[in-house]
Design a protein around this motif. Sequence first.
Motif, PDB file in Angstrom:
ATOM      1  N   LYS A   5       2.320  -0.050  -0.254  1.00 16.21           N
ATOM      2  CA  LYS A   5       1.241  -1.000  -0.527  1.00 16.21           C
ATOM      3  C   LYS A   5       1.391  -1.502  -1.958  1.00 16.21           C
ATOM      4  CE  LYS A   5      -3.627  -1.863  -0.187  1.00 16.21           C
ATOM      5  NZ  LYS A   5      -4.908  -1.405   0.285  1.00 16.21           N
ATOM      6  N   LEU A   7       0.048  -2.492  -5.335  1.00 19.53           N
ATOM      7  CA  LEU A   7      -1.157  -2.200  -6.109  1.00 19.53           C
ATOM      8  C   LEU A   7      -1.379  -3.177  -7.252  1.00 19.53           C
ATOM      9  CD1 LEU A   7      -0.845   1.686  -6.373  1.00 19.53           C
ATOM     10  CD2 LEU A   7      -2.046   0.330  -4.644  1.00 19.53           C
ATOM     11  N   GLN A  28       3.067   1.720  -4.037  1.00 21.15           N
ATOM     12  CA  GLN A  28       2.832   3.127  -3.709  1.00 21.15           C
ATOM     13  C   GLN A  28       3.074   3.295  -2.219  1.00 21.15           C
ATOM     14  OE1 GLN A  28      -1.232   4.477  -4.373  1.00 21.15           O
ATOM     15  NE2 GLN A  28      -0.450   6.392  -5.228  1.00 21.15           N
ATOM     16  N   SER A  38      -2.695   4.055   0.502  1.00 25.38           N
ATOM     17  CA  SER A  38      -1.467   4.488  -0.152  1.00 25.38           C
ATOM     18  C   SER A  38      -1.660   5.879  -0.742  1.00 25.38           C
ATOM     19  CB  SER A  38      -1.069   3.488  -1.237  1.00 25.38           C
ATOM     20  OG  SER A  38      -2.135   3.273  -2.131  1.00 25.38           O
ATOM     21  N   CYS A  42       3.317   6.166  -7.999  1.00 28.75           N
ATOM     22  CA  CYS A  42       3.578   4.725  -8.026  1.00 28.75           C
ATOM     23  C   CYS A  42       5.003   4.479  -8.507  1.00 28.75           C
ATOM     24  CB  CYS A  42       2.609   4.032  -8.968  1.00 28.75           C
ATOM     25  SG  CYS A  42       0.901   4.129  -8.449  1.00 28.75           S
ATOM     26  N   VAL A  53      -0.633  -8.705  -4.243  1.00 34.43           N
ATOM     27  CA  VAL A  53      -1.418  -7.485  -4.415  1.00 34.43           C
ATOM     28  C   VAL A  53      -2.235  -7.221  -3.151  1.00 34.43           C
ATOM     29  CG1 VAL A  53      -3.250  -6.389  -5.760  1.00 34.43           C
ATOM     30  CG2 VAL A  53      -1.496  -7.741  -6.912  1.00 34.43           C
TER      31      VAL A  53
END
Length: 97
Positions: A5, A7, A28, A38, A42, A53
């Motif tokens: 995902k 971030l 992540q 997630s 990271c 995002v």
Amino acid sequence: MRLAKVLGQVVSTAKEPGLDRFTLLLVQDADDDEPDRSAGPCAVAVDVVGAGVGEVVLVVSGGAARVAAGADTPTDLAVVGIADTVIRDRAVVYRKE
């Protein structure tokens, strides 16, 4: 290849010239049961597809990331796709809104 995902973005004014053409994304790993969530550490990935995002994306690492970004680009993680739908055990577990 794995799901992650997005971030956020990483802005870097001083970087390797081969990275100039890419946006750097903070990603992540996606949760196995709910890809929209997630978990874990990271990482920073070069974006070769224009992801945003909050999107669930496909990432590759190692040699595959270098090939996706171009042989002249030093990278170990690259976003190579944006997930529209994730189906697990015949059930939709994620659908892009």
